[in-house]
Write a protein that holds these residues in place. Structure first.
Motif, PDB file in Angstrom:
ATOM      1  N   CYS A 135       0.850  -1.190   0.000  1.00  0.00           N
ATOM      2  CA  CYS A 135       0.000   0.000   0.000  1.00  0.00           C
ATOM      3  C   CYS A 135       0.888   1.242   0.000  1.00  0.00           C
ATOM      4  N   LYS A 136       0.583   2.172  -0.945  1.00  0.00           N
ATOM      5  CA  LYS A 136       1.414   3.373  -1.056  1.00  0.00           C
ATOM      6  C   LYS A 136       0.972   4.476  -0.097  1.00  0.00           C
ATOM      7  N   GLY A 137      -0.198   4.316   0.507  1.00  0.00           N
ATOM      8  CA  GLY A 137      -0.648   5.286   1.499  1.00  0.00           C
ATOM      9  C   GLY A 137      -1.125   6.595   0.902  1.00  0.00           C
ATOM     10  N   LEU A 138      -1.369   7.534   1.781  1.00  0.00           N
ATOM     11  CA  LEU A 138      -1.812   8.860   1.360  1.00  0.00           C
ATOM     12  C   LEU A 138      -0.602   9.742   1.116  1.00  0.00           C
ATOM     13  N   CYS A 139      -0.711  10.618   0.111  1.00  0.00           N
ATOM     14  CA  CYS A 139       0.365  11.561  -0.150  1.00  0.00           C
ATOM     15  C   CYS A 139       0.433  12.552   1.008  1.00  0.00           C
ATOM     16  N   PRO A 140       1.609  12.718   1.620  1.00  0.00           N
ATOM     17  CA  PRO A 140       1.715  13.649   2.747  1.00  0.00           C
ATOM     18  C   PRO A 140       1.518  15.105   2.331  1.00  0.00           C
ATOM     19  N   LYS A 141       1.617  15.380   1.033  1.00  0.00           N
ATOM     20  CA  LYS A 141       1.464  16.758   0.576  1.00  0.00           C
ATOM     21  C   LYS A 141       0.022  17.095   0.230  1.00  0.00           C
ATOM     22  N   CYS A 142      -0.580  16.274  -0.689  1.00  0.00           N
ATOM     23  CA  CYS A 142      -1.907  16.644  -1.173  1.00  0.00           C
ATOM     24  C   CYS A 142      -3.008  15.772  -0.584  1.00  0.00           C
TER      25      CYS A 142
END
Ligand SMILES: [Zn+2]
Ligand SMILES: [Zn+2]
Length: 169
Positions: A135-142
């Motif tokens: 799982c790549k997870g949520l983008c910490p930026k957007c």
């Protein structure tokens, strides 16, 4: 199902129970999908009452990385020991001896099987919960789910909290 400790005999009594999701509250850890099935026995060993058996349940949890719902199946073997607290000599503050870690002192002589099942399920929940190993997870930026969208945010940007550490090198 309420177990009255005083009525438990040495010879084991069979337990077959099913609990609906609204009977087992997982305290925001997730939720039960369908019924949790418990099959086991209750019996006495001296002043100890054993409640043992197996729990089968499906729970819905949130992926630790991307927060998407993940369905997880649990098969739990358990053996809980309950001791009636003699209210005059002991209270709930009494410390259990190290060899009695899975023993619970019971004030009032009653054990709610639903509570036992709830505790066992919470103990067995996986941590972390992952929808898939990669799982790549949520983008910490957007904040986009990177499993679904390639948001093209710069991945080599260093979090300002780490930038300070990098300068120490
Ligand atoms: Zn995920
Ligand atoms: Zn992004």
């Amino acid at each position: 199902m309420i177990i009255e400790l005083a009525s438990v005999q040495v010879s084991p009594k069979k337990i077959e129970e099913k609990f609906a999701p609204d009977e087992i509250h997982l305290e925001g850890e997730g939720r039960l999908i369908g019924q949790a099935a418990v099959s086991g026995k209750v019996f006495r060993d001296g002043d100890k009452v054993h409640v043992s058996g197996a729990i089968s349940a499906n729970v819905e949890l949130a992926c630790t990385r991307c927060l998407e719902p993940v369905e997880h199946h649990l098969d739990i073997a358990f053996d809980d020991v309950f001791v009636e607290a003699a209210s005059e000599t002991r209270d709930e503050e009494t410390e259990l001896s190290p060899d009695a870690m899975n023993e619970s002192l019971v004030v009032g002589g009653k054990v709610d099987l639903a509570e036992t099942v709830r505790e066992q399920i919470i103990l067995e929940l996986p941590d972390p919960v992952l929808c898939s190993e990669d799982c790549k997870g949520l983008c910490p930026k957007c904040g986009e789910n990177r499993n679904l969208i390639d948001c093209k945010c710069e991945s080599d940007d260093i979090d300002p909290r780490w930038a300070a550490l990098k300068n120490l090198n």
